[in-house]
Design a protein around this motif. Structure first.
Motif, PDB file in Angstrom:
ATOM      1  N   TRP A  11      10.543  17.123  -9.774  1.00  0.00           N
ATOM      2  CA  TRP A  11      10.409  15.698  -9.460  1.00  0.00           C
ATOM      3  C   TRP A  11      11.350  15.334  -8.310  1.00  0.00           C
ATOM      4  O   TRP A  11      12.421  15.913  -8.152  1.00  0.00           O
ATOM      5  CB  TRP A  11      10.754  14.854 -10.670  1.00  0.00           C
ATOM      6  CG  TRP A  11       9.822  14.991 -11.846  1.00  0.00           C
ATOM      7  CD1 TRP A  11       8.881  15.960 -12.052  1.00  0.00           C
ATOM      8  CD2 TRP A  11       9.769  14.126 -12.965  1.00  0.00           C
ATOM      9  NE1 TRP A  11       8.238  15.753 -13.240  1.00  0.00           N
ATOM     10  CE2 TRP A  11       8.773  14.622 -13.827  1.00  0.00           C
ATOM     11  CE3 TRP A  11      10.450  12.993 -13.338  1.00  0.00           C
ATOM     12  CZ2 TRP A  11       8.449  14.011 -15.028  1.00  0.00           C
ATOM     13  CZ3 TRP A  11      10.136  12.384 -14.544  1.00  0.00           C
ATOM     14  CH2 TRP A  11       9.133  12.883 -15.369  1.00  0.00           C
ATOM     15  N   THR A  12      10.979  14.329  -7.529  1.00  0.00           N
ATOM     16  CA  THR A  12      11.810  13.832  -6.440  1.00  0.00           C
ATOM     17  C   THR A  12      12.441  12.519  -6.882  1.00  0.00           C
ATOM     18  O   THR A  12      11.752  11.632  -7.387  1.00  0.00           O
ATOM     19  CB  THR A  12      10.964  13.595  -5.176  1.00  0.00           C
ATOM     20  OG1 THR A  12      10.335  14.829  -4.802  1.00  0.00           O
ATOM     21  CG2 THR A  12      11.817  13.070  -4.036  1.00  0.00           C
ATOM     22  N   HIS A  14      14.127   9.256  -5.567  1.00  0.00           N
ATOM     23  CA  HIS A  14      14.269   8.471  -4.332  1.00  0.00           C
ATOM     24  C   HIS A  14      15.467   7.529  -4.392  1.00  0.00           C
ATOM     25  O   HIS A  14      15.870   6.995  -3.371  1.00  0.00           O
ATOM     26  CB  HIS A  14      12.989   7.670  -4.060  1.00  0.00           C
ATOM     27  CG  HIS A  14      11.827   8.541  -3.722  1.00  0.00           C
ATOM     28  ND1 HIS A  14      11.667   9.156  -2.503  1.00  0.00           N
ATOM     29  CD2 HIS A  14      10.757   8.922  -4.474  1.00  0.00           C
ATOM     30  CE1 HIS A  14      10.551   9.859  -2.497  1.00  0.00           C
ATOM     31  NE2 HIS A  14       9.979   9.747  -3.681  1.00  0.00           N
ATOM     32  N   ASP A  31      14.163   5.745  -9.387  1.00  0.00           N
ATOM     33  CA  ASP A  31      12.879   5.714  -8.697  1.00  0.00           C
ATOM     34  C   ASP A  31      12.484   7.181  -8.500  1.00  0.00           C
ATOM     35  O   ASP A  31      13.093   7.888  -7.698  1.00  0.00           O
ATOM     36  CB  ASP A  31      13.044   4.989  -7.357  1.00  0.00           C
ATOM     37  CG  ASP A  31      11.784   4.986  -6.517  1.00  0.00           C
ATOM     38  OD1 ASP A  31      10.720   5.434  -6.986  1.00  0.00           O
ATOM     39  OD2 ASP A  31      11.889   4.525  -5.358  1.00  0.00           O
ATOM     40  N   VAL A  32      11.487   7.645  -9.262  1.00  0.00           N
ATOM     41  CA  VAL A  32      11.116   9.062  -9.226  1.00  0.00           C
ATOM     42  C   VAL A  32       9.665   9.238  -8.783  1.00  0.00           C
ATOM     43  O   VAL A  32       8.831   8.355  -8.940  1.00  0.00           O
ATOM     44  CB  VAL A  32      11.329   9.737 -10.603  1.00  0.00           C
ATOM     45  CG1 VAL A  32      12.794   9.749 -10.979  1.00  0.00           C
ATOM     46  CG2 VAL A  32      10.516   9.074 -11.686  1.00  0.00           C
ATOM     47  N   GLU A  33       9.415  10.426  -8.234  1.00  0.00           N
ATOM     48  CA  GLU A  33       8.067  10.781  -7.802  1.00  0.00           C
ATOM     49  C   GLU A  33       7.695  12.128  -8.394  1.00  0.00           C
ATOM     50  O   GLU A  33       8.462  13.097  -8.304  1.00  0.00           O
ATOM     51  CB  GLU A  33       8.011  10.857  -6.271  1.00  0.00           C
ATOM     52  CG  GLU A  33       6.632  11.157  -5.733  1.00  0.00           C
ATOM     53  CD  GLU A  33       6.615  11.174  -4.208  1.00  0.00           C
ATOM     54  OE1 GLU A  33       5.652  11.739  -3.648  1.00  0.00           O
ATOM     55  OE2 GLU A  33       7.567  10.640  -3.577  1.00  0.00           O
ATOM     56  N   ARG A  39       4.423   7.774  -8.364  1.00  0.00           N
ATOM     57  CA  ARG A  39       5.804   7.284  -8.294  1.00  0.00           C
ATOM     58  C   ARG A  39       5.989   6.192  -9.338  1.00  0.00           C
ATOM     59  O   ARG A  39       5.099   5.360  -9.540  1.00  0.00           O
ATOM     60  CB  ARG A  39       6.066   6.733  -6.894  1.00  0.00           C
ATOM     61  CG  ARG A  39       7.510   6.604  -6.538  1.00  0.00           C
ATOM     62  CD  ARG A  39       7.642   6.460  -5.046  1.00  0.00           C
ATOM     63  NE  ARG A  39       8.969   5.978  -4.706  1.00  0.00           N
ATOM     64  CZ  ARG A  39       9.428   5.880  -3.484  1.00  0.00           C
ATOM     65  NH1 ARG A  39       8.660   6.207  -2.465  1.00  0.00           N
ATOM     66  NH2 ARG A  39      10.643   5.441  -3.266  1.00  0.00           N
ATOM     67  N   GLU A  41       9.289   4.109 -12.113  1.00  0.00           N
ATOM     68  CA  GLU A  41      10.704   3.918 -12.454  1.00  0.00           C
ATOM     69  C   GLU A  41      10.958   4.434 -13.869  1.00  0.00           C
ATOM     70  O   GLU A  41      10.121   4.252 -14.758  1.00  0.00           O
ATOM     71  CB  GLU A  41      11.088   2.444 -12.358  1.00  0.00           C
ATOM     72  CG  GLU A  41      11.049   1.926 -10.930  1.00  0.00           C
ATOM     73  CD  GLU A  41      11.528   0.501 -10.809  1.00  0.00           C
ATOM     74  OE1 GLU A  41      12.098   0.169  -9.764  1.00  0.00           O
ATOM     75  OE2 GLU A  41      11.336  -0.278 -11.766  1.00  0.00           O
TER      76      GLU A  41
END
Length: 187
Positions: A11-12, A14, A31-33, A39, A41
């Motif tokens: 996961w990214t 942000h 805040d993840v992607e 994407r 929260e």
């Protein structure tokens, strides 16, 4: 030094904003992607580490505390333990908590298991120690911690887990590890 390449399923993050920051917890929203681009929260709770002890006596009994947990509104058996003070070693914390909460001073202690209670939302290092024996200090247990202190026979522990009178993650994880040690003759 080069960073390890990102894995396909990673996961990214942000960003992360703090919602509340107290002595015992930091609540934030990250805040993840996801790898597929979705994407969202995610709430994140960061809590100081904790340590607890399973004290087993010569009669194969475990020292436990009967206490009310208001969040669940239930009475449960728990192992003694608590949060680490800043810069405190987990083993020192565990021994201190046993004595403060139960009036018993653990003898030899060894690390049994460590775990994270809920890795999708909470970051909290927990360590469970095994103590073989304890000496009664004569001190009264802290009334704010437990209604009573008791030595529970090891052969009754699984029943308490099954009937929901032992439910805390640390108590369950640690006691299952002790039951495995006992079953393999290593206790």
């Amino acid at each position: 030094m080069t960073a390890e390449p990102k894995r396909a399923s990673e996961w990214t993050i942000h960003g992360e904003r703090v919602i509340d920051d107290t002595r015992r917890a930091v609540l934030s929203i990250a805040d993840v992607e996801l790898p597929d681009g979705v994407r969202f929260e995610q709430y994140v709770l960061r809590i100081p580490g904790a340590a607890m002890v399973i004290v087993v006596d010569d009669e194969q009994r475990v020292l436990m505390m009967w206490r009310h947990r208001f969040i669940l509104d239930r009475w449960v058996w728990e192992l003694p333990g608590g949060y680490l003070d800043p810069a405190e070693e987990p083993m020192a914390c565990a021994a201190r908590e046993v004595e403060e909460e139960t009036g018993w001073r653990p003898r030899s202690m060894e690390k049994l298991v460590s775990y994270q209670p809920m890795v999708g939302t909470i970051d909290q290092d927990n360590v469970v120690y095994l103590a073989r024996g304890a000496d009664f200090t004569g001190a009264d247990p802290d009334i704010n911690e437990a209604e009573r202190i008791a030595w529970i026979p090891l052969d009754e522990v699984q029943r308490h887990i099954d009937d929901g009178t032992i439910v805390g993650a640390g108590s369950v994880a640690g006691l299952l590890a002790v039951l495995l040690l006992n079953a393999t003759g290593k206790l």
